[in-house]
Design a protein around this motif. Structure first.
Motif, PDB file in Angstrom:
ATOM      1  N   LEU A 110       0.442  -1.136  -0.080  1.00 16.60           N
ATOM      2  CA  LEU A 110      -0.129   0.028   0.067  1.00 16.60           C
ATOM      3  C   LEU A 110       1.217   0.806  -0.021  1.00 16.60           C
ATOM      4  O   LEU A 110       0.315   1.856  -1.119  1.00 16.60           O
ATOM      5  CB  LEU A 110      -0.996  -0.184   1.388  1.00 16.60           C
ATOM      6  CG  LEU A 110      -2.130   1.480   0.933  1.00 16.60           C
ATOM      7  CD1 LEU A 110      -2.710   1.512   0.729  1.00 16.60           C
ATOM      8  CD2 LEU A 110      -2.770   0.558   2.984  1.00 16.60           C
ATOM      9  N   ILE A 111       1.840   1.209   0.985  1.00 19.50           N
ATOM     10  CA  ILE A 111       2.951   2.596   0.733  1.00 19.50           C
ATOM     11  C   ILE A 111       3.628   2.584  -0.534  1.00 19.50           C
ATOM     12  O   ILE A 111       3.592   3.500  -0.821  1.00 19.50           O
ATOM     13  CB  ILE A 111       3.921   2.402   2.018  1.00 19.50           C
ATOM     14  CG1 ILE A 111       3.507   1.768   3.033  1.00 19.50           C
ATOM     15  CG2 ILE A 111       4.425   3.052   1.943  1.00 19.50           C
ATOM     16  CD1 ILE A 111       2.511   3.243   3.615  1.00 19.50           C
ATOM     17  N   ASP A 112       3.942   0.577  -1.097  1.00 18.80           N
ATOM     18  CA  ASP A 112       4.912   1.700  -1.853  1.00 18.80           C
ATOM     19  C   ASP A 112       4.013   2.287  -3.420  1.00 18.80           C
ATOM     20  O   ASP A 112       4.500   2.671  -4.405  1.00 18.80           O
ATOM     21  CB  ASP A 112       5.206   0.500  -2.539  1.00 18.80           C
ATOM     22  CG  ASP A 112       6.452  -0.399  -2.089  1.00 18.80           C
ATOM     23  OD1 ASP A 112       6.630   0.553  -1.043  1.00 18.80           O
ATOM     24  OD2 ASP A 112       7.279  -1.812  -1.773  1.00 18.80           O
ATOM     25  N   ARG A 113       3.009   1.242  -3.392  1.00 18.31           N
ATOM     26  CA  ARG A 113       1.578   2.443  -4.320  1.00 18.31           C
ATOM     27  C   ARG A 113       1.539   3.547  -3.605  1.00 18.31           C
ATOM     28  O   ARG A 113       1.280   4.969  -4.977  1.00 18.31           O
ATOM     29  CB  ARG A 113       0.251   1.714  -4.964  1.00 18.31           C
ATOM     30  CG  ARG A 113       0.813   0.451  -4.879  1.00 18.31           C
ATOM     31  CD  ARG A 113      -1.085  -0.955  -4.741  1.00 18.31           C
ATOM     32  NE  ARG A 113      -1.327  -1.691  -5.957  1.00 18.31           N
ATOM     33  CZ  ARG A 113      -1.734  -2.460  -5.616  1.00 18.31           C
ATOM     34  NH1 ARG A 113      -3.013  -2.499  -4.749  1.00 18.31           N
ATOM     35  NH2 ARG A 113      -1.619  -3.931  -5.913  1.00 18.31           N
ATOM     36  N   PHE A 114       1.328   4.185  -3.378  1.00 19.51           N
ATOM     37  CA  PHE A 114       1.058   5.547  -2.594  1.00 19.51           C
ATOM     38  C   PHE A 114       2.573   5.989  -3.039  1.00 19.51           C
ATOM     39  O   PHE A 114       2.272   7.468  -3.401  1.00 19.51           O
ATOM     40  CB  PHE A 114       0.994   5.763  -0.984  1.00 19.51           C
ATOM     41  CG  PHE A 114       0.931   7.180  -0.343  1.00 19.51           C
ATOM     42  CD1 PHE A 114      -0.253   7.932  -1.198  1.00 19.51           C
ATOM     43  CD2 PHE A 114       2.036   7.800  -0.006  1.00 19.51           C
ATOM     44  CE1 PHE A 114       0.252   9.716  -0.065  1.00 19.51           C
ATOM     45  CE2 PHE A 114       2.334   9.145   0.288  1.00 19.51           C
ATOM     46  CZ  PHE A 114       1.274   9.897   0.320  1.00 19.51           C
ATOM     47  N   LYS A 166       2.587   7.154  -6.806  1.00 19.10           N
ATOM     48  CA  LYS A 166       1.522   8.317  -7.563  1.00 19.10           C
ATOM     49  C   LYS A 166       1.953   9.879  -6.779  1.00 19.10           C
ATOM     50  O   LYS A 166       1.481  10.423  -6.883  1.00 19.10           O
ATOM     51  CB  LYS A 166       0.401   7.821  -6.246  1.00 19.10           C
ATOM     52  CG  LYS A 166      -0.094   6.658  -7.299  1.00 19.10           C
ATOM     53  CD  LYS A 166      -1.919   6.035  -6.602  1.00 19.10           C
ATOM     54  CE  LYS A 166      -2.210   5.872  -7.032  1.00 19.10           C
ATOM     55  NZ  LYS A 166      -3.637   4.579  -6.480  1.00 19.10           N
ATOM     56  N   ILE A 167       3.135   9.716  -6.464  1.00 27.86           N
ATOM     57  CA  ILE A 167       3.442  11.020  -5.503  1.00 27.86           C
ATOM     58  C   ILE A 167       4.195  11.996  -6.912  1.00 27.86           C
ATOM     59  O   ILE A 167       5.074  11.245  -7.312  1.00 27.86           O
ATOM     60  CB  ILE A 167       4.541  11.095  -4.197  1.00 27.86           C
ATOM     61  CG1 ILE A 167       3.870  10.331  -3.029  1.00 27.86           C
ATOM     62  CG2 ILE A 167       4.820  13.021  -4.206  1.00 27.86           C
ATOM     63  CD1 ILE A 167       5.164   9.892  -2.127  1.00 27.86           C
ATOM     64  N   GLY A 226       7.222   9.957  -7.557  1.00 26.52           N
ATOM     65  CA  GLY A 226       7.293   8.659  -7.387  1.00 26.52           C
ATOM     66  C   GLY A 226       7.858   8.132  -8.993  1.00 26.52           C
ATOM     67  O   GLY A 226       8.337   7.231  -9.290  1.00 26.52           O
TER      68      GLY A 226
END
Length: 247
Positions: free
Chosen positions: A202-206, A209-210, A214
């Motif tokens: 979940l953190i990696d996906r977030f 998206k930064i 990102g």
């Protein structure tokens, strides 16, 4: 034995040290020096007592007929699966010197790429931390001293000023509690990040998206993926195994 195991677990090789080890060993092997004698030469050039123990372990394993890759696999803090498999293929195919040289060059590129990424973020991180630090300094130490002036005016203050004064009062009264809560939350975050794969994902996906960060993270990982997979395939590792190691 337990003491030696503890030393092996604590002793780590940086990427730079791994690259130097592979480069020097490649040079010695290419020059016709037997692998066992090459390891002894590298041992004599080592000053760290902990690393001497590592070399003693490797030399003992190789002198007893084990492959170098097999011995290194027992020391996970020295080399990872990627490097070990490169060495393993080199030993079995008779191209150990070339594979060690490939490995050294790849580790250098990986270190250089890592330094570029860190360098790109040093300035914005410094500016952000400086800004936050200055804001906290003003809020905690400066505003409380000028608040009596505002109180004596008996006028309606702008909303932004009232918010700043409220935050200043809150931090002055509960700042230490807030700091303790933040430290606790950071610890919980890192424990959950390392223990729960779903949270990690979940953190990696977030992160991906930064904006900007990102994109840089994605490019960095794609570059490492291509370099690692390419080198493994070049060294003779089959595709399925190469993909597994790269992953």
């Amino acid at each position: 034995m337990n003491k030696l195991t503890s030393i092996f677990k604590r002793t780590r090789f940086t990427i730079k040290e791994q690259s130097h080890f592979a480069k020097r060993l490649s040079f010695l092997v290419k020059s016709g020096v037997p692998i066992l004698e090459s390891l002894r030469i590298l041992r004599r050039q080592t000053k760290s007592k902990a690393r001497l123990k590592l070399f003693d372990k490797i030399i003992d394993d190789v002198s007893n007929g084990q492959y170098l890759a097999t011995s290194l696999k027992k020391l996970p803090n020295m080399f990872g699966d990627f490097a070990i498999n490169i060495i393993k293929v080199g030993e079995k195919s008779g191209t150990l010197d070339k594979n060690l040289n490939y490995l050294s060059e790849e580790l250098k590129k990986k270190q250089a790429l890592k330094q570029k990424i860190i360098g790109a973020f040093v300035y914005p991180i410094f500016i952000t931390l400086s800004t936050v630090g200055l804001a906290v300094l003003l809020t905690v130490f400066i505003f409380p001293k000028i608040q009596p002036i505002f109180d004596s005016l008996h006028i309606s203050l702008p909303l932004s000023t009232r918010i700043l004064l409220f935050v200043s009062t809150f931090l002055g009264n509960y700042g230490l509690y807030l700091l303790a809560i933040l430290v606790f939350l950071v610890i919980v975050f890192f424990v959950a990040f390392n223990k729960f794969p779903s949270f990690h994902l979940l953190i990696d996906r977030f992160i991906l998206k930064i904006p900007l960060f990102g994109k840089i993270t994605q490019s960095y990982n794609v570059t490492n993926f291509c370099r690692t997979l390419g080198l493994l395939l070049k060294s003779g590792v089959i595709v399925t195994e190469a993909l597994s190691i790269t992953g």
